[in-house]
Design an enzyme around this catalytic site. Structure first.
Site, short mmCIF file in Angstrom:
data_model
loop_
_atom_site.label_atom_id
_atom_site.label_comp_id
_atom_site.label_asym_id
_atom_site.label_seq_id
_atom_site.Cartn_x
_atom_site.Cartn_y
_atom_site.Cartn_z
N LYS A 40 0.83 -1.20 0.00
CA LYS A 40 0.00 0.00 0.00
C LYS A 40 0.87 1.26 0.00
CE LYS A 40 -3.86 -2.31 2.29
NZ LYS A 40 -4.84 -2.23 3.38
N TYR A 80 -12.58 -2.58 -3.54
CA TYR A 80 -13.12 -2.67 -2.19
C TYR A 80 -14.65 -2.58 -2.17
CZ TYR A 80 -8.46 -2.27 0.01
OH TYR A 80 -7.17 -2.49 0.45
N PHE A 88 -15.32 3.33 7.42
CA PHE A 88 -13.96 3.73 7.02
C PHE A 88 -13.75 3.70 5.51
CE2 PHE A 88 -13.96 -0.82 8.17
CZ PHE A 88 -13.50 -1.40 6.99
N ARG A 116 -1.82 -14.82 3.60
CA ARG A 116 -2.58 -14.14 4.66
C ARG A 116 -1.89 -14.35 6.01
NH1 ARG A 116 -6.97 -10.65 3.76
NH2 ARG A 116 -8.07 -11.57 5.52
N THR A 122 -5.67 -8.21 9.92
CA THR A 122 -5.96 -6.89 9.33
C THR A 122 -5.53 -5.78 10.29
OG1 THR A 122 -7.81 -7.86 8.16
CG2 THR A 122 -7.81 -5.46 8.35
N ARG A 133 2.61 -7.37 9.09
CA ARG A 133 1.92 -6.30 9.85
C ARG A 133 2.36 -6.30 11.31
NH1 ARG A 133 -3.65 -7.89 7.07
NH2 ARG A 133 -3.66 -6.51 5.25
N VAL A 140 -4.71 -0.02 12.00
CA VAL A 140 -5.46 -0.72 10.94
C VAL A 140 -5.62 0.14 9.68
CG1 VAL A 140 -7.80 -0.06 11.76
CG2 VAL A 140 -7.47 -2.21 10.52
N ASN A 143 -2.04 -0.22 7.28
CA ASN A 143 -1.54 -1.58 7.53
C ASN A 143 -0.65 -2.14 6.42
OD1 ASN A 143 -3.60 -2.07 5.75
ND2 ASN A 143 -4.65 -3.61 6.99
N HIS A 146 -1.86 -5.45 1.35
CA HIS A 146 -3.13 -6.13 1.13
C HIS A 146 -2.85 -7.51 0.54
CE1 HIS A 146 -7.16 -7.07 -0.31
NE2 HIS A 146 -6.56 -7.47 -1.43
N GLU A 157 -9.49 -10.09 -8.07
CA GLU A 157 -8.56 -8.97 -7.89
C GLU A 157 -7.45 -9.01 -8.96
OE1 GLU A 157 -7.40 -9.28 -3.75
OE2 GLU A 157 -9.39 -8.68 -3.07
N1 LIG Z 1 -11.65 -0.37 11.32
C1 LIG Z 1 -10.96 0.03 10.25
N2 LIG Z 1 -10.56 1.31 10.11
C2 LIG Z 1 -9.87 1.70 9.03
N3 LIG Z 1 -9.55 0.89 8.00
C3 LIG Z 1 -9.92 -0.39 8.09
C4 LIG Z 1 -10.65 -0.87 9.21
N4 LIG Z 1 -10.88 -2.19 9.00
C5 LIG Z 1 -10.31 -2.49 7.81
N5 LIG Z 1 -9.74 -1.42 7.27
C6 LIG Z 1 -9.03 -1.33 5.98
O1 LIG Z 1 -9.81 -2.01 5.02
C7 LIG Z 1 -8.95 -2.86 4.32
C8 LIG Z 1 -9.59 -4.07 3.74
O2 LIG Z 1 -8.66 -5.07 3.43
P1 LIG Z 1 -7.09 -4.84 3.53
O3 LIG Z 1 -6.45 -6.15 3.79
O4 LIG Z 1 -6.63 -4.06 2.35
O5 LIG Z 1 -6.85 -3.94 4.83
C9 LIG Z 1 -7.94 -3.29 5.39
C10 LIG Z 1 -7.67 -1.99 6.07
O6 LIG Z 1 -6.73 -1.18 5.33
#
Ligand SMILES: Nc1ncnc2c1ncn2[C@@H]1O[C@@H]2COP(=O)(O)O[C@H]2[C@H]1O
Length: 180
Positions: A40, A80, A88, A116, A122, A133, A140, A143, A146, A157
């Protein structure tokens, strides 16, 4: 002169084409399973690209596609889509479009599930040390990486971020030291 092909060249090409056709028919399962990984914008800014690639290479997975790109909000809304109701969501789309990302496709046995695990949870606070991570981020909303959460998401994807010709089938010289 240079365009002449020997019989063995022709056979090699035919064998390769047959192998690729078999892989495509198999739907990228087994050792040909593929996953979508993106470093990211925060991961790129924090110079984590090399470290992340190193971890996947050392594990034994094969890199079959990679590019640096700045994603549009429209592309991220597609990526997404299932999170569009989350509070968020708009912040996530802004963050993800704020700078370049490194989009990659990695291949190998159980790569979706294993990647994963390598990424961690996450929420970095729930991620064990030793995961990406767990080692490199704290919040979060930042992070750093992805990874697709299922084989079906990976297929969706990968086709969203990569064109056919941007993905490679290549033979690894040490494959028999990775797979029995
Ligand atoms: N509570 C949260 N607040 C902000 N961002 C979030 C939250 N939960 C998930 N995300 C984001 O949403 C993304 C969905 O999948 P990702 O694995 O890219 O990583 C996750 C985070 O970057």
């Amino acid at each position: 002169m240079g365009s002449k092909r020997s019989l063995s060249d022709t056979k090699e090409l035919a064998d390769l084409a047959a192998k690729h056709a078999r892989i495509i028919e198999s739907g990228w399962t087994g050792t040909n399973e593929r996953t979508f990984i993106a470093v990211k914008p925060d991961g790129v800014q924090r110079r984590l690209v090399g470290e992340i690639i190193r971890r996947f290479e050392r594990k034994g997975f094969k890199l079959v596609g990679m590019k640096l790109l700045q994603a549009s909000e429209e592309e991220l809304r597609q990526h997404y889509g299932d999170l569009r109701e989350k509070p968020f969501y708009s912040g996530l789309v802004k963050y993800m479009s704020s700078g370049p990302i490194v989009a990659m496709v990695w291949q190998g046995l159980d790569v979706v599930k294993t990647a994963r695990k390598m990424l961690g949870e996450t929420n970095p606070a729930d991620s064990l040390p030793g995961t990406i991570r767990g080692d490199y981020c704290v919040e979060v909303g930042r992070n750093v990486i992805h990874g697709s959460d299922s084989v079906e998401s990976a297929q969706r994807e990968i086709s969203l971020w990569f064109k056919h010709h941007e993905l490679f089938c290549w033979e690894e010289c040490n494959e028999h030291w990775i797979y029995a």
